[in-house]
Design a protein around this motif. Structure first.
Motif, PDB file in Angstrom:
ATOM      1  N   GLN A  34       0.870  -1.173   0.000  1.00 44.93           N
ATOM      2  CA  GLN A  34       0.000   0.000   0.000  1.00 44.93           C
ATOM      3  C   GLN A  34       0.904   1.218   0.000  1.00 44.93           C
ATOM      4  O   GLN A  34       1.832   1.312   0.799  1.00 44.93           O
ATOM      5  N   SER A  35       0.676   2.114  -0.930  1.00 43.39           N
ATOM      6  CA  SER A  35       1.519   3.301  -1.043  1.00 43.39           C
ATOM      7  C   SER A  35       1.442   4.129   0.223  1.00 43.39           C
ATOM      8  O   SER A  35       0.398   4.177   0.878  1.00 43.39           O
ATOM      9  N   GLU A  39       4.233  12.008   1.480  1.00 40.34           N
ATOM     10  CA  GLU A  39       5.518  12.030   0.780  1.00 40.34           C
ATOM     11  C   GLU A  39       6.625  11.585   1.732  1.00 40.34           C
ATOM     12  O   GLU A  39       6.685  12.023   2.877  1.00 40.34           O
ATOM     13  N   GLY A  40       7.488  10.705   1.254  1.00 37.91           N
ATOM     14  CA  GLY A  40       8.615  10.256   2.070  1.00 37.91           C
ATOM     15  C   GLY A  40       8.290   9.109   3.004  1.00 37.91           C
ATOM     16  O   GLY A  40       9.173   8.589   3.666  1.00 37.91           O
ATOM     17  N   VAL A  41       7.023   8.687   3.077  1.00 38.68           N
ATOM     18  CA  VAL A  41       6.641   7.566   3.931  1.00 38.68           C
ATOM     19  C   VAL A  41       6.749   6.287   3.102  1.00 38.68           C
ATOM     20  O   VAL A  41       6.168   6.204   2.015  1.00 38.68           O
ATOM     21  N   PRO A  42       7.509   5.308   3.578  1.00 38.21           N
ATOM     22  CA  PRO A  42       7.675   4.092   2.773  1.00 38.21           C
ATOM     23  C   PRO A  42       6.356   3.319   2.665  1.00 38.21           C
ATOM     24  O   PRO A  42       5.502   3.408   3.538  1.00 38.21           O
TER      25      PRO A  42
END
Length: 135
Positions: A34-35, A39-42
């Protein structure tokens, strides 16, 4: 658009074949993530499986917004987005981003694998699937 309420369930099957869609690719490692919401969160790993001799994964049950989400214009997005990575020692790795999953729908994602060159460094193939248009 509002953040989707993920109380529904969709199903996803990944089918791996050679680049010309001629032969299945068994033994490919498929991961579904799951994306990251920010932003920047794996991404969050949800499933990992090997393809069978037909080049298919098991059916992955994935959270998705309920069907009723599509009944209200301007409301929440009626689908969930996932990322799929496919790796096999004999083929170049493939990443597919923004795979959409709908409540109550079984979707099959075809992934075409390209053989690795014997003496060259492999590069990952990235496919971006644009989200479906919302009327």
């Amino acid at each position: 658009m509002a953040e989707p309420n993920m109380t529904g369930m969709g199903k996803l099957i990944i089918q791996t074949t050679t680049a010309r869609d001629t032969l299945p690719v068994p033994g490919a490692l498929v991961t579904v993530s799951q994306s990251g919401k920010q932003e920047g969160v794996p991404p969050t790993l949800l499933f990992s499986a090997l393809t069978d001799r037909s080049g298919l994964t098991p059916v992955f049950d994935l959270p998705a917004p309920t069907r009723s989400a599509s009944m209200h214009p301007g409301g929440q997005v009626p689908y969930a987005r996932y990322a799929v990575q496919v790796e096999h020692p004999s083929y170049q790795p493939v990443s597919v981003v923004d795979v959409t999953v709908f409540d109550g729908v079984v979707s099959t994602l075809p992934v075409f694998l390209v053989p690795r060159p014997e003496d060259a460094q492999s590069q990952e193939i990235v496919e971006v699937i644009p989200p479906p248009p919302i009327a």
